[in-house]
Write a protein that holds these residues in place. Sequence first.
Motif, PDB file in Angstrom:
ATOM      1  N   PRO A  47       1.901  -3.356   9.797  1.00 21.38           N
ATOM      2  CA  PRO A  47       1.642  -2.785   8.771  1.00 21.38           C
ATOM      3  C   PRO A  47       2.596  -1.208   8.921  1.00 21.38           C
ATOM      4  O   PRO A  47       4.130  -0.487   9.029  1.00 21.38           O
ATOM      5  CB  PRO A  47       0.728  -2.303   8.159  1.00 21.38           C
ATOM      6  CG  PRO A  47      -0.024  -3.488   7.652  1.00 21.38           C
ATOM      7  CD  PRO A  47      -0.154  -3.731   9.413  1.00 21.38           C
ATOM      8  N   PHE A  48       1.637  -0.235  10.290  1.00 22.42           N
ATOM      9  CA  PHE A  48       2.420   0.647  10.953  1.00 22.42           C
ATOM     10  C   PHE A  48       4.197   0.410  11.222  1.00 22.42           C
ATOM     11  O   PHE A  48       4.774   0.583  10.818  1.00 22.42           O
ATOM     12  CB  PHE A  48       1.695   0.676  11.684  1.00 22.42           C
ATOM     13  CG  PHE A  48       2.510   3.025  12.076  1.00 22.42           C
ATOM     14  CD1 PHE A  48       2.434   3.911  11.389  1.00 22.42           C
ATOM     15  CD2 PHE A  48       3.188   3.362  13.295  1.00 22.42           C
ATOM     16  CE1 PHE A  48       2.990   5.481  10.956  1.00 22.42           C
ATOM     17  CE2 PHE A  48       3.422   3.943  13.850  1.00 22.42           C
ATOM     18  CZ  PHE A  48       3.531   5.615  12.461  1.00 22.42           C
ATOM     19  N   ILE A 159      -4.760   1.070  14.933  1.00 15.65           N
ATOM     20  CA  ILE A 159      -4.446  -0.125  15.782  1.00 15.65           C
ATOM     21  C   ILE A 159      -5.756  -0.259  15.431  1.00 15.65           C
ATOM     22  O   ILE A 159      -6.235  -2.040  15.767  1.00 15.65           O
ATOM     23  CB  ILE A 159      -3.945   0.586  16.909  1.00 15.65           C
ATOM     24  CG1 ILE A 159      -2.583   1.187  16.605  1.00 15.65           C
ATOM     25  CG2 ILE A 159      -4.528  -1.119  17.804  1.00 15.65           C
ATOM     26  CD1 ILE A 159      -1.342   0.052  15.886  1.00 15.65           C
ATOM     27  N   LEU A 160      -6.866   0.287  16.045  1.00 16.85           N
ATOM     28  CA  LEU A 160      -8.844  -0.184  15.689  1.00 16.85           C
ATOM     29  C   LEU A 160      -8.923  -0.912  14.724  1.00 16.85           C
ATOM     30  O   LEU A 160      -9.518  -2.046  14.638  1.00 16.85           O
ATOM     31  CB  LEU A 160      -9.691   0.682  16.391  1.00 16.85           C
ATOM     32  CG  LEU A 160      -9.596   1.216  17.991  1.00 16.85           C
ATOM     33  CD1 LEU A 160      -9.998   2.638  17.745  1.00 16.85           C
ATOM     34  CD2 LEU A 160      -9.680  -0.143  18.971  1.00 16.85           C
ATOM     35  N   ALA A 161      -8.344  -0.860  13.832  1.00 16.65           N
ATOM     36  CA  ALA A 161      -9.006  -1.473  11.844  1.00 16.65           C
ATOM     37  C   ALA A 161      -7.984  -2.375  11.884  1.00 16.65           C
ATOM     38  O   ALA A 161      -8.672  -3.042  11.950  1.00 16.65           O
ATOM     39  CB  ALA A 161      -8.395  -0.490  10.792  1.00 16.65           C
ATOM     40  N   PHE A 193      -0.625  -4.779   3.069  1.00 19.91           N
ATOM     41  CA  PHE A 193      -0.211  -4.158   3.716  1.00 19.91           C
ATOM     42  C   PHE A 193       0.662  -4.065   4.463  1.00 19.91           C
ATOM     43  O   PHE A 193       1.284  -2.874   4.630  1.00 19.91           O
ATOM     44  CB  PHE A 193      -1.612  -5.270   4.778  1.00 19.91           C
ATOM     45  CG  PHE A 193      -2.917  -5.144   4.896  1.00 19.91           C
ATOM     46  CD1 PHE A 193      -3.469  -3.931   5.064  1.00 19.91           C
ATOM     47  CD2 PHE A 193      -3.816  -5.707   4.238  1.00 19.91           C
ATOM     48  CE1 PHE A 193      -4.435  -3.419   4.927  1.00 19.91           C
ATOM     49  CE2 PHE A 193      -5.201  -5.760   4.653  1.00 19.91           C
ATOM     50  CZ  PHE A 193      -5.506  -4.375   4.353  1.00 19.91           C
ATOM     51  N   TYR A 194       1.958  -5.164   3.778  1.00 22.13           N
ATOM     52  CA  TYR A 194       3.014  -5.460   4.434  1.00 22.13           C
ATOM     53  C   TYR A 194       4.094  -4.256   2.886  1.00 22.13           C
ATOM     54  O   TYR A 194       5.405  -3.795   3.590  1.00 22.13           O
ATOM     55  CB  TYR A 194       3.468  -5.612   5.090  1.00 22.13           C
ATOM     56  CG  TYR A 194       3.218  -6.426   6.365  1.00 22.13           C
ATOM     57  CD1 TYR A 194       3.457  -6.353   7.339  1.00 22.13           C
ATOM     58  CD2 TYR A 194       1.809  -7.462   6.232  1.00 22.13           C
ATOM     59  CE1 TYR A 194       2.287  -6.090   8.675  1.00 22.13           C
ATOM     60  CE2 TYR A 194       1.251  -8.064   7.854  1.00 22.13           C
ATOM     61  CZ  TYR A 194       1.854  -7.160   8.988  1.00 22.13           C
ATOM     62  OH  TYR A 194       1.341  -7.437   9.680  1.00 22.13           O
ATOM     63  N   SER A 206      -3.202   7.815   5.516  1.00 23.31           N
ATOM     64  CA  SER A 206      -4.176   7.538   3.980  1.00 23.31           C
ATOM     65  C   SER A 206      -3.849   6.496   3.491  1.00 23.31           C
ATOM     66  O   SER A 206      -5.465   6.278   2.399  1.00 23.31           O
ATOM     67  CB  SER A 206      -3.780   9.775   3.929  1.00 23.31           C
ATOM     68  OG  SER A 206      -2.782   9.675   3.644  1.00 23.31           O
ATOM     69  N   ARG A 207      -2.449   6.620   2.964  1.00 24.12           N
ATOM     70  CA  ARG A 207      -2.838   5.266   1.814  1.00 24.12           C
ATOM     71  C   ARG A 207      -2.947   4.733   2.715  1.00 24.12           C
ATOM     72  O   ARG A 207      -4.295   2.908   1.744  1.00 24.12           O
ATOM     73  CB  ARG A 207      -1.378   5.186   1.868  1.00 24.12           C
ATOM     74  CG  ARG A 207      -0.619   4.308   0.832  1.00 24.12           C
ATOM     75  CD  ARG A 207      -1.469   4.411  -0.311  1.00 24.12           C
ATOM     76  NE  ARG A 207      -1.408   3.731  -1.941  1.00 24.12           N
ATOM     77  CZ  ARG A 207      -1.540   2.849  -2.600  1.00 24.12           C
ATOM     78  NH1 ARG A 207      -3.206   4.577  -2.998  1.00 24.12           N
ATOM     79  NH2 ARG A 207      -1.646   2.297  -3.551  1.00 24.12           N
ATOM     80  N   PHE A 208      -2.870   4.065   4.010  1.00 30.10           N
ATOM     81  CA  PHE A 208      -4.225   2.647   4.367  1.00 30.10           C
ATOM     82  C   PHE A 208      -5.336   2.461   4.087  1.00 30.10           C
ATOM     83  O   PHE A 208      -5.856   1.877   3.940  1.00 30.10           O
ATOM     84  CB  PHE A 208      -3.067   2.698   5.905  1.00 30.10           C
ATOM     85  CG  PHE A 208      -3.967   0.929   6.729  1.00 30.10           C
ATOM     86  CD1 PHE A 208      -3.160  -0.058   6.915  1.00 30.10           C
ATOM     87  CD2 PHE A 208      -4.796   1.535   7.732  1.00 30.10           C
ATOM     88  CE1 PHE A 208      -4.114  -1.189   6.976  1.00 30.10           C
ATOM     89  CE2 PHE A 208      -5.842   0.980   7.835  1.00 30.10           C
ATOM     90  CZ  PHE A 208      -5.514  -0.969   8.115  1.00 30.10           C
ATOM     91  N   PHE A 209      -5.553   3.620   4.460  1.00 28.88           N
ATOM     92  CA  PHE A 209      -7.390   3.741   4.555  1.00 28.88           C
ATOM     93  C   PHE A 209      -7.760   4.393   3.481  1.00 28.88           C
ATOM     94  O   PHE A 209      -8.948   3.878   2.968  1.00 28.88           O
ATOM     95  CB  PHE A 209      -7.778   5.056   5.510  1.00 28.88           C
ATOM     96  CG  PHE A 209      -7.461   4.390   6.610  1.00 28.88           C
ATOM     97  CD1 PHE A 209      -8.510   3.826   7.556  1.00 28.88           C
ATOM     98  CD2 PHE A 209      -7.028   5.395   7.841  1.00 28.88           C
ATOM     99  CE1 PHE A 209      -8.705   3.183   8.883  1.00 28.88           C
ATOM    100  CE2 PHE A 209      -6.873   4.561   9.245  1.00 28.88           C
ATOM    101  CZ  PHE A 209      -8.021   4.178   9.934  1.00 28.88           C
TER     102      PHE A 209
END
Length: 222
Positions: A47-48, A159-161, A193-194, A206-209
């Motif tokens: 997604p990033f 990346i880890l998440a 996510f995409y 911040s939005r992702f988490f």
Amino acid sequence: MKKLRNLKEISDGRLYDIKDMVKADAGDCYGCSSCCYGVGDLVELNPFDIYQMTSCLKLSFDELIGEKIELRLSDKIYLPYLKMYGDLEKCSFLNEEERCSIHSHRPNICRLFPLGRVYEKDDFKYFLQVGACIKPNLGKVKVKKWIGIANYNENKRFILAWYEIVKALAFRLKFVHDNQELHEINKYFVDSFYRIEIKDGEDFYSRFFNILPETKNRLGII
């Protein structure tokens, strides 16, 4: 995602951390774009990566699909990959001068090359893919400088998440055999996510988490 037991076959046998020096510097490539051909199966986009591309090109995720990227099925999960063109399988982002048109916003896998990541517990290290770059006598460079990603700690956390999400969803989908259910899960996964929407006062991380707990719950993963 390489397993440790396979590293001896493709690497120099070492694992590198972000502050280590590694022989990966191709000296700005000097016009070489060999690693930008035939990699459609290898450059899976997270997604990033998509956020970087859409921000750079001022295009939506859906506008990228078809011309620049394509959705492929991997372990029952639909994930976007770089699209290749022609008999030589040229990356869709190479321009007429054989240079990357989104170089400062290129995908994480492209950014790493010729390095790769190996995941260990709740961390990852880097390894050098020996012979992957055709340029002779690669120079030494600090891993952090070579990757050149802003907000490295936040990016690593993401990346880890993301690694854990994809791994958990692949395991979950092993037990889903109804095509309609698979379609609905994948649609929600891709939409969440995409097609992520960044609100005022938020950045990507911040939005992702912020959306992660509810999204994982609805996907049925831990």
